[in-house]
Motif scaffolding. Sequence first.
Motif, PDB file in Angstrom:
ATOM      1  N   THR A 174      24.036  50.042 -34.017  1.00 19.47           N
ATOM      2  CA  THR A 174      22.629  49.948 -33.622  1.00 19.47           C
ATOM      3  C   THR A 174      22.036  48.696 -34.250  1.00 19.47           C
ATOM      4  OG1 THR A 174      22.451  52.360 -33.549  1.00 19.47           O
ATOM      5  CG2 THR A 174      20.387  51.123 -33.637  1.00 19.47           C
TER       6      THR A 174
ATOM      7  N   ALA B  58      26.398  46.890 -37.014  1.00 23.08           N
ATOM      8  CA  ALA B  58      26.135  46.473 -35.638  1.00 23.08           C
ATOM      9  C   ALA B  58      27.083  45.334 -35.287  1.00 23.08           C
ATOM     10  CB  ALA B  58      24.697  46.020 -35.463  1.00 23.08           C
ATOM     11  N   GLU B  59      27.487  45.323 -34.028  1.00 22.82           N
ATOM     12  CA  GLU B  59      28.285  44.214 -33.513  1.00 22.82           C
ATOM     13  C   GLU B  59      27.616  43.744 -32.219  1.00 22.82           C
ATOM     14  OE1 GLU B  59      32.907  42.949 -32.988  1.00 22.82           O
ATOM     15  OE2 GLU B  59      32.366  44.956 -32.301  1.00 22.82           O
TER      16      GLU B  59
ATOM     17  N   GLU C 236      20.955  50.720 -29.243  1.00 21.82           N
ATOM     18  CA  GLU C 236      22.294  51.209 -29.572  1.00 21.82           C
ATOM     19  C   GLU C 236      23.330  50.498 -28.706  1.00 21.82           C
ATOM     20  OE1 GLU C 236      21.922  55.408 -28.946  1.00 21.82           O
ATOM     21  OE2 GLU C 236      20.879  55.686 -30.854  1.00 21.82           O
ATOM     22  N   GLN C 237      24.584  50.860 -28.930  1.00 23.48           N
ATOM     23  CA  GLN C 237      25.693  50.304 -28.159  1.00 23.48           C
ATOM     24  C   GLN C 237      25.367  50.331 -26.669  1.00 23.48           C
ATOM     25  OE1 GLN C 237      29.465  52.085 -29.020  1.00 23.48           O
ATOM     26  NE2 GLN C 237      30.472  51.107 -27.299  1.00 23.48           N
ATOM     27  N   GLY C 238      25.605  49.208 -25.998  1.00 25.01           N
ATOM     28  CA  GLY C 238      25.320  49.093 -24.577  1.00 25.01           C
ATOM     29  C   GLY C 238      23.952  48.518 -24.272  1.00 25.01           C
TER      30      GLY C 238
ATOM     31  N   VAL D 135      24.672  44.667 -27.361  1.00 21.73           N
ATOM     32  CA  VAL D 135      25.124  45.457 -28.507  1.00 21.73           C
ATOM     33  C   VAL D 135      26.491  46.062 -28.178  1.00 21.73           C
ATOM     34  CG1 VAL D 135      24.571  47.325 -30.103  1.00 21.73           C
ATOM     35  CG2 VAL D 135      22.717  45.940 -29.108  1.00 21.73           C
ATOM     36  N   LEU D 136      27.525  45.533 -28.816  1.00 17.37           N
ATOM     37  CA  LEU D 136      28.894  46.013 -28.608  1.00 17.37           C
ATOM     38  C   LEU D 136      29.171  47.306 -29.366  1.00 17.37           C
ATOM     39  CD1 LEU D 136      30.723  42.578 -28.967  1.00 17.37           C
ATOM     40  CD2 LEU D 136      30.383  43.870 -26.840  1.00 17.37           C
ATOM     41  N   GLY D 137      28.511  47.474 -30.504  1.00 18.49           N
ATOM     42  CA  GLY D 137      28.726  48.669 -31.305  1.00 18.49           C
ATOM     43  C   GLY D 137      27.615  48.851 -32.313  1.00 18.49           C
TER      44      GLY D 137
END
Length: 153
Positions: free
Chosen positions: A62, A98-99, A75-77, A58-60
């Motif tokens: 949720t 989400a990215e 979430e991110q990370g 997950v880059l960004g």
Amino acid sequence: MRPHETEQVGLAHGGAFRLLADASATGGTLGANVLALAEGADGAAPHHHSRSAELFYVLGGTAEFFLNGTLTSLEQGGLVVVPPGMPHAFGAAPGVRAELLVVLVPGVDRFDYFRALGRIAQGLDSFDSLLPLQERFDVHFLDPSAWRSARRG
């Protein structure tokens, strides 16, 4: 791969695939893309891969992952690795974009699959057009009802 060399495939509501590396460009080692999803948008309905594992980072934002019938938010990370054969689906969490970095190992040439998803999102083709291509792209579709129910809460 330089950013300006990547192909962008548009999806609904401003989402997009950024195609990084297809299996043919990596000697079959892997395939990679970045997927941007609009708020609450589905990324993929339930499916499994018989030949490959799939990694999601997950880059960004949720993302929600439906892994073997269980809904999990990251979430991110956050990182998810889906082994071959495991039913899964994913999307942006409600109200959030989400990215995701997505890596398929070993790789399968799937850029044409992502292009087909872009055509479907634009109303130029139907989802049913993918059904005969499940083996080619190692994307085997499953009943989406449990995923839809879990997403509704």
